[in-house]
Write a protein that holds these residues in place. Structure first.
Motif, PDB file in Angstrom:
ATOM      1  N   ALA A   6       0.829  -1.206   0.000  1.00 46.40           N
ATOM      2  CA  ALA A   6       0.000   0.000   0.000  1.00 46.40           C
ATOM      3  C   ALA A   6       0.867   1.261   0.000  1.00 46.40           C
ATOM      4  O   ALA A   6       0.571   2.230  -0.706  1.00 46.40           O
ATOM      5  N   ALA A   7       1.940   1.227   0.769  1.00 43.85           N
ATOM      6  CA  ALA A   7       2.846   2.381   0.826  1.00 43.85           C
ATOM      7  C   ALA A   7       3.482   2.635  -0.533  1.00 43.85           C
ATOM      8  O   ALA A   7       3.589   3.783  -0.981  1.00 43.85           O
ATOM      9  N   VAL A   8       3.897   1.573  -1.195  1.00 41.67           N
ATOM     10  CA  VAL A   8       4.500   1.713  -2.525  1.00 41.67           C
ATOM     11  C   VAL A   8       3.474   2.282  -3.506  1.00 41.67           C
ATOM     12  O   VAL A   8       3.770   3.206  -4.274  1.00 41.67           O
ATOM     13  N   GLU A   9       2.271   1.743  -3.477  1.00 42.53           N
ATOM     14  CA  GLU A   9       1.227   2.199  -4.404  1.00 42.53           C
ATOM     15  C   GLU A   9       0.866   3.664  -4.167  1.00 42.53           C
ATOM     16  O   GLU A   9       0.618   4.408  -5.103  1.00 42.53           O
ATOM     17  N   ALA A  10       0.832   4.079  -2.909  1.00 46.21           N
ATOM     18  CA  ALA A  10       0.433   5.452  -2.570  1.00 46.21           C
ATOM     19  C   ALA A  10       1.616   6.425  -2.557  1.00 46.21           C
ATOM     20  O   ALA A  10       1.422   7.620  -2.375  1.00 46.21           O
TER      21      ALA A  10
END
Length: 122
Positions: A6-10
């Motif tokens: 999620a951190a990578v995507e956001a």
């Protein structure tokens, strides 16, 4: 999806994802002690951030010195250099590029200063 994905995507840190989960900004469930982030919820939050980034107004920049101001300041400098007072105690900009790099307000102040110097010491 886990917090790292999620951190990578956001494009944020894992800690930011955890904070969003704790504050209810994005939907997540805990399974076996690990957070599972709802992809649709994350996509909505990312879209809100992108929307905010587009609507933020940039800091206005001061307008640059006009060509007329640059020409006038250069003329005043030339006259001052040729006078009895000279540029002996002057430590401001003396070249066209230096004066052109000034803001409009700074160029006005320079011109006033040069006009005062042209009148000689008090």
């Amino acid at each position: 999806m886990n917090t790292t994905a999620a951190a990578v995507e956001a494009s944020v840190t894992v800690e930011t994802i955890r904070t969003w989960c704790r504050n209810g900004v994005i939907t997540a469930t805990k399974t076996a002690g690990r957070r599972v982030i709802d992809a649709a919820s994350l996509a909505r939050r990312v879209a809100i951030g992108a929307m905010r980034a587009r609507t933020e107004t940039p800091t206005p920049q001061e307008p640059p010195a006009t060509h007329r101001q640059v020409d006038y300041a250069m003329n005043l400098l030339s006259n001052l250099a040729a006078s009895d007072f000279g540029l002996e105690f002057y430590d401001g900009p003396t070249t066209r590029p230096e004066i052109a790099a000034l803001s409009k307000d700074a160029a006005s102040n320079l011109i006033e200063n040069l006009k005062d110097r042209q009148n000689g010491p008090c």
